[in-house]
Design a protein around this motif. Structure first.
Motif, short mmCIF file in Angstrom:
data_model
loop_
_atom_site.label_atom_id
_atom_site.label_comp_id
_atom_site.label_asym_id
_atom_site.label_seq_id
_atom_site.Cartn_x
_atom_site.Cartn_y
_atom_site.Cartn_z
N LEU A 189 -5.22 -4.49 3.81
CA LEU A 189 -4.59 -3.36 3.37
C LEU A 189 -5.10 -2.31 3.94
CD1 LEU A 189 -5.06 -4.57 -0.28
CD2 LEU A 189 -3.40 -4.04 0.50
N PHE A 190 -6.02 -1.92 4.44
CA PHE A 190 -6.55 -0.73 4.93
C PHE A 190 -6.19 -0.45 6.25
CE2 PHE A 190 -10.98 -0.94 2.94
CZ PHE A 190 -10.38 0.22 2.00
N LEU A 191 -5.62 -1.69 7.22
CA LEU A 191 -4.89 -1.73 8.22
C LEU A 191 -3.13 -0.80 7.84
CD1 LEU A 191 -5.07 -1.91 11.43
CD2 LEU A 191 -4.22 -4.43 10.67
N ALA A 192 -3.26 -1.38 7.12
CA ALA A 192 -1.61 -0.48 6.60
C ALA A 192 -1.09 0.39 5.67
CB ALA A 192 -1.16 -1.45 5.38
N VAL A 226 -3.46 1.72 2.83
CA VAL A 226 -3.93 1.61 1.66
C VAL A 226 -4.72 2.69 1.39
CG1 VAL A 226 -5.40 0.33 -0.46
CG2 VAL A 226 -2.80 -0.74 1.06
N LYS A 227 -4.97 3.97 0.74
CA LYS A 227 -6.05 5.06 0.93
C LYS A 227 -7.64 3.70 -0.33
CE LYS A 227 -5.96 7.85 -2.06
NZ LYS A 227 -5.51 9.70 -3.49
N ASP A 228 -7.00 3.93 -0.83
CA ASP A 228 -8.80 3.12 -1.82
C ASP A 228 -8.24 1.82 -2.14
OD1 ASP A 228 -10.22 5.60 -1.38
OD2 ASP A 228 -8.89 6.72 -3.64
N ILE A 229 -9.40 0.81 -2.24
CA ILE A 229 -9.08 -0.22 -2.64
C ILE A 229 -10.88 -0.80 -3.89
CG2 ILE A 229 -9.83 -3.06 -2.12
CD1 ILE A 229 -8.54 -1.84 0.26
N ILE A 230 -9.76 -1.03 -4.65
CA ILE A 230 -11.10 -1.30 -6.09
C ILE A 230 -11.19 -2.88 -5.53
CG2 ILE A 230 -12.03 -1.43 -8.36
CD1 ILE A 230 -9.35 0.68 -8.62
N ALA A 231 -12.47 -3.78 -5.17
CA ALA A 231 -13.25 -4.82 -5.29
C ALA A 231 -13.34 -4.64 -6.54
CB ALA A 231 -13.40 -4.87 -4.00
N VAL A 232 -13.28 -6.15 -6.89
CA VAL A 232 -13.73 -7.05 -8.21
C VAL A 232 -13.73 -8.52 -7.93
CG1 VAL A 232 -12.52 -7.68 -10.51
CG2 VAL A 232 -11.50 -5.83 -9.41
N ASP A 233 -15.71 -8.38 -8.33
CA ASP A 233 -15.23 -10.53 -8.68
C ASP A 233 -17.02 -10.08 -9.62
OD1 ASP A 233 -16.53 -12.21 -7.08
OD2 ASP A 233 -15.98 -12.47 -5.96
N ILE A 234 -17.19 -11.51 -9.77
CA ILE A 234 -18.34 -11.32 -10.06
C ILE A 234 -19.84 -11.41 -9.56
CG2 ILE A 234 -17.62 -12.44 -12.31
CD1 ILE A 234 -18.50 -15.04 -11.60
N SER A 268 -3.97 -13.86 4.56
CA SER A 268 -4.23 -12.53 4.23
C SER A 268 -2.92 -11.09 4.14
CB SER A 268 -5.30 -12.20 4.46
OG SER A 268 -6.52 -12.57 3.81
N LEU A 269 -2.21 -11.39 5.95
CA LEU A 269 -1.26 -10.68 6.53
C LEU A 269 -0.12 -10.80 5.70
CD1 LEU A 269 -2.49 -10.40 9.65
CD2 LEU A 269 -2.06 -8.41 8.92
N HIS A 270 0.40 -12.11 5.67
CA HIS A 270 1.45 -12.72 5.12
C HIS A 270 1.78 -12.14 3.83
CE1 HIS A 270 4.39 -15.78 4.05
NE2 HIS A 270 4.32 -15.41 3.21
N GLY A 271 0.30 -12.17 2.49
CA GLY A 271 0.77 -11.60 1.48
C GLY A 271 0.79 -9.80 1.89
#
Length: 370
Positions: free
Chosen positions: A178-181, A183-191, A147-150
Motif C-alpha cells: 500500500l505504501f508503495l502504491a 497510500v498516505k496513512d495506514i491504520i493497522a488493526v490486530d489483537i 498481497s500485490l495481487h490484492g
C-alpha cells in the motif's frame, strides 16, 4: 531424497522418499528455503483433504539442479522461486489468462509433493530466476505476490487512507504494498501488540488493538469522522470481515484477502453500510495474472531486488527440515509469538543472518558442496 511426509495417520515423518522423475518440460529444484503458510496451518487443523501421503510446502526457493531436454527458460545452477499453482491451461479461464480461476487446477504442496523436502520437481514454467536475492526472501515471494495481487486490483489512489485488519505476514506485506502504491496513512488493526509494533516499525501512522480499544471510535477519530478510503481484511476472521464494513467511508473500497474459516454472519448495520454507503467489495484469491504467473510475481522479484520491501524482519523462526513437526507444534500451541516460519533443508549456521546464510549457500551450490 529426504522429505517430511504427512502420512495416513496425519502425522509428520522425516524420511527417505523416491525422487520424482524430471520430465522433458520439468525442472528439479534443490530447496534452500520454504515458508509455512497460514493456509498450511488451517489444512492441518481442519483435517487434510488432499491425497496422502503428502509433502507440504508451497512457498519456496532454491537452485535448479536438473532440467528436462525441452527446457530453455532456466539453466542448471540458477537460483529460482517456485510457483505453486498448476493451472490446466485449457479451460475458459486459463484461455483468458485468469489462471487463478482455473476450474481444474492443482497445487504443489497439496496435490503434488511440495518443498518440505530436499528437492522438488515442477514444470519449468513454474519457476522464475531471482538473481542474487536471499533464498529466505525469495521464499516470501509467493505471499508477497498475494498481497500485490490484492493491492494492484483494488487500485488505491495516491493520498488514500487505509485500514489493514490482521498484521501477520500477509498483513505486513500488504502494508508495504500500500505504501508503495502511494497510500498516505495506514491504520493497522490486530489483537497482538507485538504485531502492531511491527506494523508501526514499517511506517503505519496509527495502530489499534481491537481487543481493548474501540475500533470504530479510533478509526473515525483518525480520519476526521469520515472513515477510511480502503479497508483490507488479512486476518481471515469473521469478526474483522464484518468490521471492514463499519470503518470504510462512503463509496470506499473493501478488499478481502483473508480466508473465511467459518460462516460470516453480518449484523444489520454492517450490511446496510454496503448499500447505503455504496461500498465496493472485492475478494482476492491467490496471486496470478497473464502472462503466467503474472505481474504480481515479476513485480515482487524486481521490487525485492531493488530493496523496496523489508522481508528479513518478518521471519521469526527457522527450523531444519527434520524439525517440521516441531515447527507446526510451536505454531499450533501458540506458545511463542511468531510471524513467518522458515524451513531450511540445507545446512544452516546458528545465528547466521539471512544474507550471510544465502551467500554461503549460493557459493556452495556453485561448488557442489553442502
Amino acid at each position: 531424497m529426504k522429505a517430511v511426509v504427512l502420512n495416513e495417520e496425519q502425522k509428520f515423518e522425516c524420511k527417505e522418499v523416491t525422487d520424482r522423475k524430471c520430465a522433458s518440460t520439468d525442472v528439479r529444484v534443490e530447496v534452500y528455503a520454504a515458508g509455512i503458510c497460514g493456509s498450511d496451518i488451517h489444512k492441518i487443523q481442519s483435517g487434510w483433504r488432499y491425497p496422502l501421503p503428502a509433502v507440504m510446502g508451497h512457498e519456496f526457493s532454491g537452485v535448479v539442479v536438473e532440467i528436462g531436454q525441452e527446457v530453455t527458460n532456466v539453466a542448471v545452477g540458477q537460483s529460482v522461486v517456485g510457483i505453486p499453482l498448476l493451472p490446466c491451461h485449457q479451460c475458459e479461464y486459463c484461455q483468458k489468462g485468469q489462471f487463478g480461476m482455473c476450474i481444474d487446477y492443482q497445487m504443489i504442496g497439496t496435490h503434488h509433493y511440495g518443498a518440505f523436502a530436499e528437492n522438488v520437481v515442477l514444470p519449468a514454467k513454474n519457476v522464475l530466476p531471482i538473481g542474487e536475492m536471499d533464498f529466505e526472501e525469495a521464499a516470501m515471494i509467493e505471499p508477497l505476490a498475494v498481497s500485490l495481487h490484492g493491492v494492484m486490483n483494488l487500485r488505491p489512489q495516491i493520498g488514500d487512507v487505509a485500514v489493514v485488519f490482521g498484521v501477520g505476514t500477509i498483513g505486513l506485506l500488504t502494508i508495504q504494498c500500500l505504501f508503495l502504491a502511494g497510500v498516505k496513512d495506514i491504520i493497522a488493526v490486530d489483537i497482538n501488540d507485538d504485531k502492531l509494533a511491527e506494523a508501526k516499525a514499517l511506517g503505519c501512522r496509527y495502530t489499534v488493538n481491537s481487543l481493548v480499544e474501540n475500533l470504530e471510535e479510533r478509526v473515525f477519530n483518525y480520519t476526521d469522522g469520515v472513515g477510511a478510503d480502503l479497508a483490507l481484511e488479512c486476518a481471515g476472521s469473521k469478526i474483522t470481515q464484518e468490521q471492514c464494513l463499519l470503518v470504510t467511508r462512503k463509496q470506499g473500497k473493501v478488499g478481502y484477502l483473508g480466508i473465511a474459516y467459518s460462516d460470516v454472519l453480518l449484523k444489520e448495520r454492517a450490511f446496510e453500510n454496503i448499500f447505503r454507503k455504496e461500498l465496493t467489495l472485492q475478494g482476492f484469491w491467490n496471486s496470478y495474472s497473464a502472462p503466467f504467473p503474472g505481474k504480481e510475481w515479476t513485480n515482487a522479484i524486481d521490487f525485492i531486488n531493488q530493496g523496496r520491501f523489508k522481508l528479513n524482519s518478518l521471519i521469526s523462526h527457522r527450523y531444519p527440515l527434520q524439525q517440521v513437526k516441531e515447527a507446526f507444534e510451536m505454531i499450533l500451541s501458540r506458545k511463542e509469538s511468531y510471524n513467518k516460519v522458515m524451513i531450511l533443508p540445507k545446512e544452516v549456521i546458528a545465528n547466521e543472518s539471512c544474507s550471510e546464510n544465502s551467500s554461503r549457500l549460493r557459493q556452495n551450490a556453485v561448488s557442489g558442496t553442502n
